[in-house]
Every structure is written in C-alpha cells, then in structure tokens.
Design a protein around this motif. Structure first.
Motif: not given
Length: 397
Positions: A63-74
């Motif tokens: 879902e939105s806000g689960c941290g997927k995009s943050t994980m990609g940037r990490l």
C-alpha cells in the motif's frame, strides 16, 4: 505473455547475490520547538532483509506509505540509511561518502516515477541522456552524440529527438528518455520506482515490454516497485510484499499468486480485478480490510498487521513474527499463515479480529443467449455458469 519464472541463468551460475540487504532501517525525525528537538520519528523502513541475484527481477508491492520508494532510494544510496547494511557486488556501500559512491553510480541506476519532474525542462534530451557520461568522465566510442542517439533508438525513440525538450514529448516518451538515461553507462542494477504508474494503460504495456527486452539484451538486474499487481506479476521472478516498513512475505511469483501465505497478501490478491466477464465466477470473495493503515510514527506492537487481520490472536499483539521460510524459497512473517501450518496453534482469535474485514461475494456474470457456458462449467437455474474446477493459478486469480 507472462515472464518465465525459471531462475535466471546468471543467478544459477553465480551463487553470490548482486545486492544483499540486512536489517535496513530508515527513520525520518520529527522535530518540534525552538531548538528543533526530535519528538518522534517516521519509521518508513524498519528492518528489512532480502537478496537480489544477477539477472533476476525482484518486484516490491504494498500500500501507499509502506516504505517501498524509501527502500528503493536507500539501496541506491540517494538517502542515508539510519541502520542496517547494504552490500552491492560484494562491497559494503551503506555509508560510503559521496566521492567514494560516485564510481559505483555507473553500476546502480534508478528510473523515477514521474517521467516529467525527473527531467530538467531547460535541457535538451541530448544533454539529459549524455549527463552520466560527463559526470563519470566517460568518452564513448564513436563520439558522445552518436552514442546518445543509439541509446534513443534502443528505447524506441528517434535520433532526431536529440535536440528537443521534455515538454515536446508524451508521458510514455518521457519515461523512455528516463530509461535511456538510466541505461547510458550499462549499469548492473536498475531500481525502477513505479515506472508505469503515471502512464496511460495503453502505454504501460509498451514500457513494461521494453524493460523486459532491455533486460534480455543487456543482462540487467531489476528491483521494480509498483502498486499494480498485474504489472508485478508480468515482470517479476520473485516478489516482496511490504506492509508498514516491513517485508511480510517474499516468494517466487508463481507461488505467491497461487498460494499466498500472509493474510495481507491474500487480501491484496482478492482485490485483483478479472477483466474477462466470463471468468468472474472463478474469483473468490473480495476481502475488504476495514480501517486505515496505522501511522508509521507509532506502528502497532507485535505484528503490525494485527489491527486489520481476521486471524489475529493475543500473541499477534505482543510478539512480532520473524520472516522465516515455511517452504523452499517462500518466506512469510506470520504466526497464523494461510496455506501453511499454524505456527502458534491453539490461540483464540480476538473478538475485534472477527470484525476487521468484510467479505464481498463476487458478482455472477450474466449468461449471453448467444454464447453457451464454457466447457467444464455447469449451468444453474438462473442461467449462470458455475465452474466445476478452480482457476489454473488458484481461486485468487
């Protein structure tokens, strides 16, 4: 045509993963007051572990806000991790400085979600795509302009687009430009953050097929982040399901779609629409989760999904389930998984858990007078066809 689920040859011949993530954490501080003291933190990514092997595609959904995009940037080191470890090609890159990280940028690239905001509107396409060569001090054979024009052709654009600006292109063409820029230096790993979510449905298939073709041609390794379960199913070899900063299930694509183990994954699969009206009767009940996703500032104790889970027990409220392999290559973090033995039998389901979801029966398709029921189906009194066998990939199809 779906992607072959066999393990890529590169992964079979190379037992060492290209990317290894261990206990990755990213907390964004919330500061208040005159002195900017930290009062809380948004736990965007809160301890995840996974590996990506050469030549494979790992899909990440949630879902939105689960941290997927943050994980990609990490993992691309666009933002600094709060904890954990990221290894790329056997080298620890978790806390490399900007200067030491620059040579690694040749092997790790990212495709961004918005194909317009990720392109500088004041620069021509030739300048945008050639930027990686200038930053890395690389002079391609045959000249920079010729090589950039070849890249444009590789992603389905014309060499004549070299001197045009981003606003002169459609959304699909802009995304192709972003792909050309990411592939300029022939990277080993490409992280695609929602690469088709901003595009029309008619264009999405073209971009997805382009990514598949480029992977075969250039030997790329992908981490693809998406909301669309049908896109992830088409492109991925393995799929990780994230919920509130955690990976709750990680499995082979075929196993995940046919026998999901985590209740959250089961609920996601039940939401996948069936476009063929004649096959809607094969779809199981729709599991509608009630309530909102908890805040990542103060996530629930124990299993983070227990506030919306219909199988939650007392141990789910107090003890966080570890991500363990219940089958070969199928990992799940759940005390009471689906399609697998109960890990903590004898627990009493919480009263509030029984009201956490709503089951919606699938609408029965209306039978056409001109078309007889499909073979293998039995007509009922109201004229609809009841399947005598489940769908090929299971009732969640």
């Amino acid at each position: 045509m779906e992607k072959d689920v066999t393990i890529p040859e590169q992964a079979a011949s190379s037992p060492e993963p290209l990317l290894r993530v261990e206990g990755l954490v990213k907390h964004f501080p919330i500061r208040k007051g005159v002195f900017g003291r930290q009062s809380a933190a948004v736990k965007a990514v809160d301890g995840i572990d996974f590996e990506v092997y050469p030549g494979e595609t790992l899909g990440v959904v949630g879902e939105s806000g689960c941290g997927k995009s943050t994980m990609g940037r990490l993992i691309t080191r666009l933002i600094e991790p709060s904890g954990g470890k990221v290894e790329f090609d056997g080298r620890d890159i978790t806390h490399l400085s900007m200067g030491k990280m620059r040579p690694m940028r040749r092997d790790i690239q990212m495709i961004f979600q918005d194909p317009y905001s990720s392109l500088n509107p004041r620069h021509t396409i030739g300048t945008i795509v050639s930027a990686p060569f200038r930053l890395q001090n690389v002079e391609p054979e045959g000249g920079l302009k010729n090589h950039v024009q070849e890249l444009l052709q590789l992603v389905g654009l014309s060499p004549e687009h070299y001197n045009r600006y981003p606003h002169e292109f459609s959304g699909g063409q802009r995304q192709r430009i972003g792909i050309a820029r990411a592939l300029a230096l022939r990277p080993k790993l490409v992280v695609a953050d929602e690469p088709v979510s901003a595009l029309d449905v008619s264009i999405q298939a073209q971009v997805v097929n382009l990514l598949d073709d480029l992977q075969d041609e250039l030997g790329l390794t992908y981490v693809i982040i998406a909301h669309d379960l049908s896109v992830i199913r088409h492109v991925s070899d393995r799929i990780a399901v994230m919920y509130l900063g955690k990976i709750v299930e990680l499995a082979d694509r075929k196993a995940l779609y046919s026998t999901p183990m985590h209740p959250y994954t089961t609920a996601l699969m039940s939401a996948v629409p069936v476009p063929d009206p004649r096959r809607r009767g094969l779809k199981s009940e729709r599991i509608l989760l009630k309530g909102d996703v908890p805040s990542p500032i103060s996530p629930p104790s124990g299993c983070r999904f227990h506030t919306r889970c219909w199988k939650a027990t007392e141990i789910c409220k107090t003890q966080e389930p570890p991500l363990i392999a219940l089958k070969t290559g199928h990992q799940v973090a759940c005390h009471h998984p689906e399609n697998a033995p109960d890990q903590v039998p004898g627990q009493q389901v919480l009263a509030e858990a029984r009201e956490a979801v709503e089951l919606i029966a699938p609408a029965k398709p209306e039978a056409s007078a001109e078309e007889p029921p499909e073979s293998g189906a039995t007509p009922t009194e109201d004229g609809t066809a009841t399947p005598s066998e489940p769908a090929e990939d299971g009732a969640k199809e």
